[in-house]
Design a protein around this motif. Sequence first.
Motif, PDB file in Angstrom:
ATOM      1  N   GLY A 194      13.082 -22.498   4.439  1.00  0.00           N
ATOM      2  CA  GLY A 194      13.944 -21.600   5.192  1.00  0.00           C
ATOM      3  C   GLY A 194      13.203 -20.350   5.637  1.00  0.00           C
ATOM      4  N   THR A 195      13.925 -19.240   5.706  1.00  0.00           N
ATOM      5  CA  THR A 195      13.345 -17.941   6.021  1.00  0.00           C
ATOM      6  C   THR A 195      13.488 -17.071   4.789  1.00  0.00           C
ATOM      7  N   ARG A 196      12.386 -16.501   4.345  1.00  0.00           N
ATOM      8  CA  ARG A 196      12.375 -15.823   3.051  1.00  0.00           C
ATOM      9  C   ARG A 196      11.751 -14.430   3.165  1.00  0.00           C
ATOM     10  N   PHE A 197      11.849 -13.682   2.063  1.00  0.00           N
ATOM     11  CA  PHE A 197      11.168 -12.392   1.992  1.00  0.00           C
ATOM     12  C   PHE A 197      10.642 -12.177   0.584  1.00  0.00           C
ATOM     13  N   THR A 198       9.633 -11.360   0.489  1.00  0.00           N
ATOM     14  CA  THR A 198       9.039 -11.047  -0.802  1.00  0.00           C
ATOM     15  C   THR A 198       8.821  -9.547  -0.908  1.00  0.00           C
ATOM     16  N   VAL A 199       8.816  -9.032  -2.131  1.00  0.00           N
ATOM     17  CA  VAL A 199       8.580  -7.610  -2.372  1.00  0.00           C
ATOM     18  C   VAL A 199       7.408  -7.469  -3.336  1.00  0.00           C
ATOM     19  N   MET A 200       6.379  -6.751  -2.888  1.00  0.00           N
ATOM     20  CA  MET A 200       5.198  -6.509  -3.716  1.00  0.00           C
ATOM     21  C   MET A 200       5.099  -5.029  -4.030  1.00  0.00           C
ATOM     22  N   VAL A 201       4.786  -4.744  -5.276  1.00  0.00           N
ATOM     23  CA  VAL A 201       4.718  -3.365  -5.747  1.00  0.00           C
ATOM     24  C   VAL A 201       3.257  -3.014  -6.014  1.00  0.00           C
ATOM     25  N   ASP A 202       2.733  -2.048  -5.268  1.00  0.00           N
ATOM     26  CA  ASP A 202       1.388  -1.535  -5.553  1.00  0.00           C
ATOM     27  C   ASP A 202       1.484  -0.706  -6.831  1.00  0.00           C
ATOM     28  N   THR A 203       1.151  -1.338  -7.945  1.00  0.00           N
ATOM     29  CA  THR A 203       1.388  -0.776  -9.273  1.00  0.00           C
ATOM     30  C   THR A 203       0.127  -0.068  -9.725  1.00  0.00           C
ATOM     31  N   GLU A 204       0.159   1.264  -9.670  1.00  0.00           N
ATOM     32  CA  GLU A 204      -1.082   2.022  -9.717  1.00  0.00           C
ATOM     33  C   GLU A 204      -0.932   3.369 -10.409  1.00  0.00           C
ATOM     34  N   GLU A 205      -2.064   4.068 -10.515  1.00  0.00           N
ATOM     35  CA  GLU A 205      -2.105   5.400 -11.126  1.00  0.00           C
ATOM     36  C   GLU A 205      -1.480   6.441 -10.194  1.00  0.00           C
ATOM     37  N   GLU A 206      -1.204   7.609 -10.760  1.00  0.00           N
ATOM     38  CA  GLU A 206      -0.706   8.726  -9.954  1.00  0.00           C
ATOM     39  C   GLU A 206      -1.876   9.607  -9.526  1.00  0.00           C
ATOM     40  N   PHE A 207      -1.786  10.126  -8.310  1.00  0.00           N
ATOM     41  CA  PHE A 207      -2.812  11.055  -7.824  1.00  0.00           C
ATOM     42  C   PHE A 207      -2.226  11.894  -6.697  1.00  0.00           C
ATOM     43  N   ASP A 208      -2.873  12.988  -6.394  1.00  0.00           N
ATOM     44  CA  ASP A 208      -2.455  13.863  -5.308  1.00  0.00           C
ATOM     45  C   ASP A 208      -2.890  13.237  -3.984  1.00  0.00           C
ATOM     46  N   TRP A 209      -1.942  12.808  -3.179  1.00  0.00           N
ATOM     47  CA  TRP A 209      -2.246  12.109  -1.941  1.00  0.00           C
ATOM     48  C   TRP A 209      -2.915  13.019  -0.914  1.00  0.00           C
ATOM     49  N   ARG A 210      -2.850  14.334  -1.139  1.00  0.00           N
ATOM     50  CA  ARG A 210      -3.463  15.277  -0.194  1.00  0.00           C
ATOM     51  C   ARG A 210      -4.896  15.618  -0.572  1.00  0.00           C
ATOM     52  N   ALA A 211      -5.319  15.261  -1.773  1.00  0.00           N
ATOM     53  CA  ALA A 211      -6.648  15.632  -2.269  1.00  0.00           C
ATOM     54  C   ALA A 211      -7.611  14.448  -2.166  1.00  0.00           C
ATOM     55  N   PRO A 212      -8.904  14.712  -2.195  1.00  0.00           N
ATOM     56  CA  PRO A 212      -9.877  13.613  -2.217  1.00  0.00           C
ATOM     57  C   PRO A 212      -9.656  12.719  -3.440  1.00  0.00           C
ATOM     58  N   LEU A 213      -9.896  11.433  -3.280  1.00  0.00           N
ATOM     59  CA  LEU A 213      -9.731  10.505  -4.391  1.00  0.00           C
ATOM     60  C   LEU A 213     -10.773  10.781  -5.465  1.00  0.00           C
ATOM     61  N   SER A 214     -10.381  10.552  -6.710  1.00  0.00           N
ATOM     62  CA  SER A 214     -11.261  10.858  -7.835  1.00  0.00           C
ATOM     63  C   SER A 214     -11.149   9.766  -8.889  1.00  0.00           C
ATOM     64  N   SER A 215     -12.277   9.453  -9.513  1.00  0.00           N
ATOM     65  CA  SER A 215     -12.270   8.456 -10.590  1.00  0.00           C
ATOM     66  C   SER A 215     -11.590   8.974 -11.850  1.00  0.00           C
ATOM     67  N   ALA A 216     -11.299  10.273 -11.884  1.00  0.00           N
ATOM     68  CA  ALA A 216     -10.648  10.860 -13.060  1.00  0.00           C
ATOM     69  C   ALA A 216      -9.137  10.650 -13.047  1.00  0.00           C
ATOM     70  N   ASN A 217      -8.571  10.227 -11.939  1.00  0.00           N
ATOM     71  CA  ASN A 217      -7.114  10.052 -11.838  1.00  0.00           C
ATOM     72  C   ASN A 217      -6.706   8.711 -12.436  1.00  0.00           C
ATOM     73  N   ARG A 218      -6.329   8.731 -13.715  1.00  0.00           N
ATOM     74  CA  ARG A 218      -5.994   7.483 -14.391  1.00  0.00           C
ATOM     75  C   ARG A 218      -4.625   7.534 -15.086  1.00  0.00           C
ATOM     76  N   SER A 219      -3.834   8.565 -14.825  1.00  0.00           N
ATOM     77  CA  SER A 219      -2.518   8.665 -15.443  1.00  0.00           C
ATOM     78  C   SER A 219      -1.568   7.629 -14.849  1.00  0.00           C
ATOM     79  N   VAL A 220      -0.811   6.961 -15.709  1.00  0.00           N
ATOM     80  CA  VAL A 220       0.117   5.924 -15.245  1.00  0.00           C
ATOM     81  C   VAL A 220       1.514   6.144 -15.843  1.00  0.00           C
ATOM     82  N   THR A 221       1.923   7.389 -15.952  1.00  0.00           N
ATOM     83  CA  THR A 221       3.216   7.702 -16.569  1.00  0.00           C
ATOM     84  C   THR A 221       4.390   7.116 -15.787  1.00  0.00           C
ATOM     85  N   ALA A 222       4.232   6.956 -14.464  1.00  0.00           N
ATOM     86  CA  ALA A 222       5.346   6.456 -13.646  1.00  0.00           C
ATOM     87  C   ALA A 222       5.685   4.999 -13.957  1.00  0.00           C
TER      88      ALA A 222
END
Length: 320
Positions: free
Chosen positions: A9-37
Amino acid sequence: MVDWPEAFGTRFTVMVDTEEEFDWRAPLSSANRSVTAIAALPEAHRRFADSGMPLTYLIDHPVATDPAALEILRHLIEDGRSAVGTQLHPWVNPPHEEEVAPHNTFVGNLPATLEAAKLDILTEAIATGVGVRPRIYRAGRYGIGPATLRLLSDRGYLIDSSMRSAYDYSAEAGPDFTAIPNHAFWCGPGNAMIELPLTTVFTGAVRSGGTSLYRTLGHIPRGRGLFARTHLMSRVALTPEDMPVADALEAIAVALGQGVRLLNFAFHSPSLVPGHTPYVRDQADLRRFHLWWDIVLTDLARRNVRPASLDDLIHASSKA
């Protein structure tokens, strides 16, 4: 293209990018490893489960190596329908041999040996931590490269979802997906894998102009905004993040009218907690986030577009 069986038939799927938290306005950093969410996942999972919707959690290295996060994920996939897959953020994924710079945040830009090493470490961490070997992959920032599909195929992956239809990241040294369709298609060595692009469609009176017109509007000051406000053309991805629900409903109608048999939705796990992404800044945004899903899932049910689990996709593709 994948010729899904009639019974699919016709279907849909939902995928969750399950990842760490980081400031989306700042440069990416290897130190951002918090996953409290990740603690917010069970409540969100219940909301989707109440609508009969399985989720596919694409988890990265900080999540795959956090004991509390792993315990939550192991419990969530006990429903027998939801699944865990892989999402590779190279800047937080060992081995750390590259400079953390914009070009290198697209893992496909790295040497193939380094991309392979990162993929091996993450794949094994997920298999060990969750207890199941991942079969679906997404490159962080949609950073697929020339070696990616071969590396995935060699490691037993069956589905890639690293391509984002109608988006172009080449200005950031990333891939250009403007020629990628919304239909699932065979790819990789021997065309043995499935590419499941994130669904993005153009809506509006001049939507037939497609990526060519949209690219031209990008060179005109405020051109895209003007066309969106006047309902001439909008580029709409199937996500609650920065996509108004009315636009999403129109995009669903357009995609189905174009014969797309599988709609691919997505969101980021940190959006489940206010303050972690620009899309959910406060409780009001979070309420709108959940209302978006309530409206969209109701619309899909009205259209008889049924949810599909990862197992459903793999089983149906084996008969395609």
